[in-house]
Design a protein around this motif. Structure first.
Motif, short mmCIF file in Angstrom:
data_model
loop_
_atom_site.label_atom_id
_atom_site.label_comp_id
_atom_site.label_asym_id
_atom_site.label_seq_id
_atom_site.Cartn_x
_atom_site.Cartn_y
_atom_site.Cartn_z
N PRO A 126 0.64 -1.24 0.00
CA PRO A 126 -0.18 0.03 0.22
C PRO A 126 0.85 1.23 -0.02
O PRO A 126 0.44 2.33 -0.11
CB PRO A 126 -0.92 -0.12 1.36
N GLY A 127 1.97 0.97 0.20
CA GLY A 127 2.97 2.43 0.22
C GLY A 127 3.13 2.86 1.51
O GLY A 127 2.44 2.26 2.31
N PRO A 128 3.82 3.91 1.67
CA PRO A 128 4.02 4.60 3.11
C PRO A 128 2.86 5.11 3.78
O PRO A 128 2.18 5.69 2.83
CB PRO A 128 5.20 5.35 2.89
N LEU A 129 2.75 5.39 4.81
CA LEU A 129 1.57 5.94 5.52
C LEU A 129 1.96 7.50 5.46
O LEU A 129 3.45 7.75 5.51
CB LEU A 129 1.56 5.63 7.15
N PRO A 130 1.11 8.41 5.24
CA PRO A 130 1.43 9.80 5.19
C PRO A 130 2.05 10.43 6.72
O PRO A 130 1.90 10.11 7.96
CB PRO A 130 0.28 10.55 4.82
N GLU A 131 2.61 11.44 6.56
CA GLU A 131 3.05 12.33 7.84
C GLU A 131 1.73 12.95 8.55
O GLU A 131 0.75 13.17 7.75
CB GLU A 131 3.77 13.42 7.60
N PRO A 132 1.62 12.99 9.89
CA PRO A 132 0.51 13.68 10.50
C PRO A 132 0.23 15.17 9.86
O PRO A 132 1.41 15.98 9.87
CB PRO A 132 0.99 13.59 11.99
N LEU A 133 -0.84 15.32 9.53
CA LEU A 133 -1.20 16.69 9.02
C LEU A 133 -2.16 17.49 9.92
O LEU A 133 -3.11 16.84 10.61
CB LEU A 133 -1.78 16.49 7.48
N ALA A 134 -1.91 18.60 9.75
CA ALA A 134 -3.13 19.28 10.51
C ALA A 134 -4.24 19.86 9.72
O ALA A 134 -4.05 19.96 8.32
CB ALA A 134 -2.48 20.72 10.94
N VAL A 135 -5.39 19.84 9.97
CA VAL A 135 -6.66 20.25 9.24
C VAL A 135 -6.70 21.84 9.21
O VAL A 135 -7.12 22.47 10.36
CB VAL A 135 -7.87 19.67 9.95
N THR A 136 -6.33 22.56 8.17
CA THR A 136 -5.95 23.80 8.16
C THR A 136 -7.57 24.46 8.21
O THR A 136 -8.66 24.10 7.67
CB THR A 136 -5.42 24.30 7.08
#
Length: 651
Positions: A126-136
């Protein structure tokens, strides 16, 4: 009997009397193959036929004292029915007084052998997990903390568009949901995103591609072929966390470690399931959130009255953005004299449209496609109906005098049934006719027509006039330089309890496509609805609408169920509902087609489980009633008893 040799099977049948688990013995040659979650074939003693079903669980012994029948075969190796999905289907069916197998047919697509074998033989990467993101756009950490805590949120999103890293444009709402999904996915938890149609799905997928590895995103919708849809379903059942994006049936996706369910625009009627048992995607999401503990997000430019009720109760918490850049909405009187040569646009809106069309795209929203103008009373604006068949009166496609669109009777002697006036006026002109009129009013401007037959997904930033029916508005690069919302008066003439709610949603969706500071002209609408649109206070309008419905005991202030059957069976079902809970009241019955009657049962939410159980028991009793044949004739047609909880056609 050896351990694990009793299979408890849910029969794939719409018959309510078969909506239970049946015990079968697992024969020696199926031991190890007959696992929970697989499709199976087994005999049914009724008629001696072979049926299909789902192996729900294995047990050591059966409560049945007699000899168990054996499973016939296992269909497929993939365990598609997870314990979580079965629990969800059972709960949804019970709430809707329906059958669990009907829910499973909506949740699990048909099997394609080649796709299944390829999935079983493949390696999941599935590929790498994303980095934690903020909900802008919201207070720092507020939405993220709610997602981590598994809260239920009503997210008020910014209108307008955002430019994505690849240069494409998408709604600000799509970016916000994509960021919320990426935040949850970064913790190795799955996400389910349900949207009404392919236009919304395309924007959401574009926003996800910018921040998430595409291998982590699974698309599942009705436009896919059967094999692709089955392949997407299998991909979501693996061990890797995924984001599943699709239409209403996506809320059933059996993903691992569910962390977020998000529903965009829950008031859209496309979220209402027309097939039995008719459970709305919003209700399924609420049931699944309670079972899983995942976060639940409802988002939209407007708010459904159902969601307003949940917010009022505190069951769903409202979260507003840090700052709302609301569109510049201008209310326009339709009776103001139009500019010469300006088609049917009031003069102020026409001048702005002319200037804006020289700089970029301009959106014109109309009520319906085609050429035909619909007519109404010139005095009271009541829709004109034929005196012969009650069909709508319109101008024929080839032109000429107004006539009934159904039976063709000329409207020469027409009189309004409400006020007695005998003059007609056109209240709706189709998109094709509107495009022709605008082509004459703007002779050097490109005209783009978007409706159900000519679907346009995106337009560029070059000058153009885009004529679109409601819900078919393309996304314009940078936003529209002006938006004209025509036919508002005609849209409000539709006979429905939800007409104002629907119109507010249509207009708000189009206004959200405007560029910052661009004018949005709403023609022919005033009062509280026009004020809510002009001030961009749709949640407050939904709250006031809920209060009005509560005074009348209309849904969603109360729950309703429609019961359709022969008169004596309607009476029995109504009495069963009244006996099941206090406070049940009934509207009707009234006669419907085929010699049947229909009654509307109203009850409080706390009585929902008891009423649903009582009505379901009546459907089982009706289905199992023995019919004695008359001498020389067969037993005749089986009796009919149709129950629809939360019927969207009521009132």
């Amino acid at each position: 009997m050896p351990d694990g040799r009793v299979a408890r099977v849910a029969v794939d049948s719409p018959l309510p009397q078969l909506d239970q688990l049946f015990d079968y013995r697992v024969p020696d040659h199926l031991v190890g193959v007959a696992r929970p979650g697989v499709r199976v074939r087994m005999p049914l003693r009724t008629g001696g036929r072979i049926a299909t079903g789902w192996l729900v669980e294995l047990a050591d012994r059966s409560e049945f004292d007699g000899r168990l029948s054996e499973l016939e075969d296992v269909v497929g190796e993939a365990p598609l029915l997870t314990p979580e999905l079965w629990a969800l289907a059972r709960a949804v069916a019970d709430r809707a007084a329906g059958v669990a197998s009907d829910v499973l047919r909506l949740a699990i697509p048909g099997r394609y052998v080649r796709a299944e074998r390829a999935w079983l033989a493949g390696v999941d990467d599935p590929g790498p997990l994303p980095e934690p993101l903020a909900v802008t756009g919201f207070e720092d950490g507020r939405v993220e903390a709610a997602l981590d805590a598994g809260e239920r949120l009503a997210l008020v999103v910014d209108p307008g568009l955002r430019r994505l890293p690849d240069g494409a444009w998408a709604g600000a709402w799509a970016v916000a949901l994509a960021e919320a999904a990426a935040h949850v996915l970064s913790g190795d938890r799955s996400v389910v995103l349900a949207v009404p149609d392919h236009r919304d799905q395309e924007q959401l997928e574009a926003a996800l591609r910018a921040i998430v590895d595409p291998r982590r995103v699974v698309r599942a919708d009705a436009r896919q072929g059967g094999a692709d849809r089955y392949r997407a379903f299998l991909a979501g059942t693996g061990e890797s966390a995924r984001i599943v994006v699709g239409n209403r049936s996506t809320v059933y996706a059996p993903v691992p470690r569910l962390g977020l369910i998000a529903v965009w625009d829950d008031g859209d009627p496309l979220h209402a399931e027309p097939l039995a048992p008719g459970a709305h995607a919003r209700d399924v999401a609420l049931v699944r959130q309670e079972q899983s503990g995942a976060a639940l997000v409802f988002a939209g430019h407007t708010r459904s009255v159902e969601l307003a009720r949940l917010v009022e109760l505190g069951w769903v918490r409202e979260v507003r953005p840090r700052r709302v850049e609301r569109p510049r909405v201008v209310l326009v009187d339709p009776d103001r004299q139009p500019e010469p040569g300006s088609a049917r646009i009031p003069s102020a809106a026409w001048r702005h449209a002319r200037d804006a069309a020289a700089a970029g795209p301009v959106l014109v929203q109309v009520a319906r496609p085609g050429q035909v103008p619909m007519m109404a009373c010139a005095r009271c604006r009541e829709p004109a109906r034929c005196a012969t068949c009650a069909g709508p009166i319109a101008v024929p496609p080839h032109g000429g005098a107004p006539a009934c669109a159904l039976c063709g009777t000329p409207a020469t002697a027409w009189r309004c049934g409400a006020c007695g006036h005998d003059k007609l006026r056109a209240v709706t002109i189709g998109a094709t006719r509107t495009a022709e009129e605008f082509g004459r009013a703007f002779p050097r401007t490109r005209i783009i027509l978007s409706d159900g037959e000519r679907q346009v997904m995106r337009v560029g930033a070059d000058p153009a006039l885009v004529i679109a029916t409601r819900g078919a508005e393309p996304v314009a690069d940078g936003g529209y330089r002006a938006v004209l919302l025509l036919d508002g008066e005609r849209m409000l003439l539709r006979e429905s309890l939800r007409v104002a709610e629907d119109c507010l949603r249509w207009w708000s969706g189009a206004a959200a496509l405007a560029a910052p500071g661009a004018p949005v002209f709403l023609v022919g609408v005033g009062g509280a609805l026009g004020t809510a649109m002009a001030t961009w206070r749709q949640p407050e309008w939904a709250a006031s609408e809920l209060e009005a419905r509560r005074a009348l005991r209309f849904p969603p202030a109360v729950r309703v169920a429609s019961v359709t059957a022969a008169p004596e069976r309607v009476a029995a079902a109504v009495e069963a509902a009244r006996a099941a809970a206090a406070g049940v009241d009934v509207l009707g019955p009234v006669d419907v087609d085929g010699g049947l009657q229909r009654a509307i049962v109203r009850f409080d939410y706390g009585a929902g489980a008891a009423v649903a159980q009582a009505l379901r028991a009546e459907t089982v009793r009706t289905a199992t009633e023995r019919r004695r044949p008359v001498a020389g004739r067969g037993p005749g047609r089986p009796p009919i008893l149709r129950v629809r909880m939360d019927d969207p056609a009521v009132p």
